[in-house]
Design an enzyme around this catalytic site. Structure first.
Site, PDB file in Angstrom:
ATOM      1  CG  HIS A 114      29.066  -0.503 -60.095  1.00  6.99           C
ATOM      2  ND1 HIS A 114      28.028  -1.016 -59.351  1.00  6.99           N
ATOM      3  CD2 HIS A 114      29.536  -1.533 -60.847  1.00  6.99           C
ATOM      4  CE1 HIS A 114      27.886  -2.294 -59.656  1.00  6.99           C
ATOM      5  NE2 HIS A 114      28.774  -2.642 -60.556  1.00  6.99           N
ATOM      6  CG  ASN A 145      24.722   3.599 -55.832  1.00 10.34           C
ATOM      7  OD1 ASN A 145      24.881   3.810 -57.019  1.00 10.34           O
ATOM      8  ND2 ASN A 145      25.092   2.475 -55.243  1.00 10.34           N
TER       9      ASN A 145
END
Lengths: 323, 323
Positions: A114, A145
């Site tokens: 994201h 991440n």
């Protein structure tokens, strides 16, 4: 200059120098005869959602930048959203011809990272859902991440908890490295849609608080790979460096020379890797449904030489009493 | 969809599929609160000149696409322009922050390759001058530039001499190649400004003639390296392939299913390498200023085993009589 026509979106918004601006052009209304069969468009499209806006790169099938604004007001709200109710999916505003797909990421070795963080929108399921459109996603190293990038996102929320309103701009970069005396940009593309894997990620933070003037500015370039437990300041760069590499112009309305250095003022201290691991185990302990599961998790933590604290020990004891 | 705002330039012009279009968005006028410090802009800027228009990539410091329209009327005009009067120079409409410079190319091993060809504007010095702005230039393999790509440009002019009005769209591509089972995009960047060297170049040709309906369409991807003497058809691809890789949408107003294949109809026959070499020597012979220079050129041609024709022999004889 004897140009018969000019159409410009970005050209007028450059940063420095004495180049001519849009207003100095002679005639903006004449469509040159070259456009008889249509004006080729830009590979960049812009999209706004419940809480974030972004520019999407139809060539690389990932965002160019994603902008959010996090407020202390929102972050105090009740947690009502659940990321398990959100689904990664193609953005219905992007033609499938120029879109990535979930299948591009499957078995690619890269996670769906994201840019606007899902964790910023725990107070609103719709806002969280919107962050799962693939226009907000890029191929990110999994370790990066869930570890360093997560800690950077967490740091943003810590700033907001301290009372700052925070403008966050995140995106990918493709940076060269030297090989045999040449500068080479080299990156993987994944899936049938050739989704580009960035070499680096950037995050620009502008923090402002009512009791403070002027705002605090910090910008960072993080490699898209596992990052060791080093201070966030290691990755701080001038905003202009990100602009030059990305080609985009950010925070045009900010008086940059008056903004203060975020890391000088705030310290830019992210939670440590140990704290992050404890936080994750705390979540797992809370969710454990049996004594055996609790004991297994506790043994796992001991085997990993995690430095335990009072908080996690208390959770363990409390849960043990439940069974 | 519950988006509070949407601003889009490119998103509405996709090619295929059932994705939502701009008109279906709810409210285009609300600027989201995220833009308090300005809306980050696009790394793409658009520019129009006397005869060509282009989109410029401020991240890669090269054009994304350059569009021209060549007419039989123009090509019949008297030759009045001289490329020695044109100078490569930064485009005054682009901020130096996002611009390439001549120094980026010097000693880089790459030539300054025109996208809108200077040779298309021999009838107008201003039009030719405009093609020398660095917004129309990218790092091109020298051999490719003066040989195969030149022959493709020459083929365009041959089409126009046959009476076709020609829309020409040219630009760079960055294509992956397979390495160890992964798809990798790898390319050099040159100079202080990190000007990207494309792996490939594309050219899209739409030819129309009053006595012919419908128009002829051909699109080609040429590697940015020396190309052997193979037919142009070798490099023909569907227009959609170029669109998918570049992220741009071309010739929107064309009814593609009605356009005919340019190479089927016209043959796509470029001049041979031998013809090109003869043409270049014809120019040199014409410009020779002494008997010795003529004889030197002639010996050079014989040593290179160039297949001579009547035309070049006639020029040689004519020039020899001048001294």
């Amino acid at each position: 200059m004897n140009r018969i026509a000019a159409f410009s979106i970005g050209a007028a918004s450059g940063v420095v120098g004495t180049y001519l601006t849009l207003k100095e052009r002679e005639d903006l209304k004449v469509e040159p005869k070259v456009f008889k069969y249509g004006r080729p468009d830009s590979p960049v499209s812009f999209h706004s959602y419940s809480a974030h806006s972004l520019a999407y790169d139809r060539a690389r099938k990932i965002p160019l930048w994603v902008i959010e604004r996090l407020s202390p007001h929102d972050i105090k709200k009740e947690i009502t959203a659940d990321r398990h109710r959100s689904n990664f999916q193609p953005d219905p505003f992007v033609s499938p011809h120029y879109s990535s797909a979930n299948t591009d990421y499957f078995n690619s070795g890269w996670s769906r990272g994201h840019m606007a963080a899902a964790g910023n929108y725990k107070h609103d399921q719709k806002c969280m859902d919107d962050t799962f459109y693939l226009t907000n996603i890029l191929p990110q190293d999994l370790d990066n991440n869930i570890d360093y990038w997560y800690r950077l996102e967490n740091y943003c929320r810590q700033l907001v908890k301290k009372g700052y309103s925070l403008t966050v701009i995140s995106g990918p970069l493709f940076l060269p490295e030297e090989r045999d005396g040449k500068k080479i940009i080299s990156h993987q593309v994944i899936g049938d849609n050739n989704v580009s894997v960035p070499t680096h990620l950037f995050k620009i933070l502008l923090a402002e608080r009512e009791d403070e003037e002027p705002p605090l500015l910090g910008s960072f370039i993080i490699p898209n790979k596992p990052v060791s437990d080093c201070p966030l300041r290691t990755f701080q760069v001038p905003l202009e460096t990100i602009e030059k590499h990305s080609g985009s112009h950010f925070l045009q309305n900010l008086q940059r020379n008056k903004a203060l250095d975020l890391c000088d003022k705030d310290g830019c201290k992210t939670i440590s890797l140990n704290e992050l691991t404890l936080y994750r185990y705390a979540q797992k302990l809370e969710q454990a449904t049996s004594k055996e599961a609790l004991e297994k998790l506790w043994a796992e933590m001991e085997s990993k030489a995690i430095k335990l604290d009072k908080h996690i020990t208390a959770i363990y004891k409390k849960k043990m009493n439940e069974f």
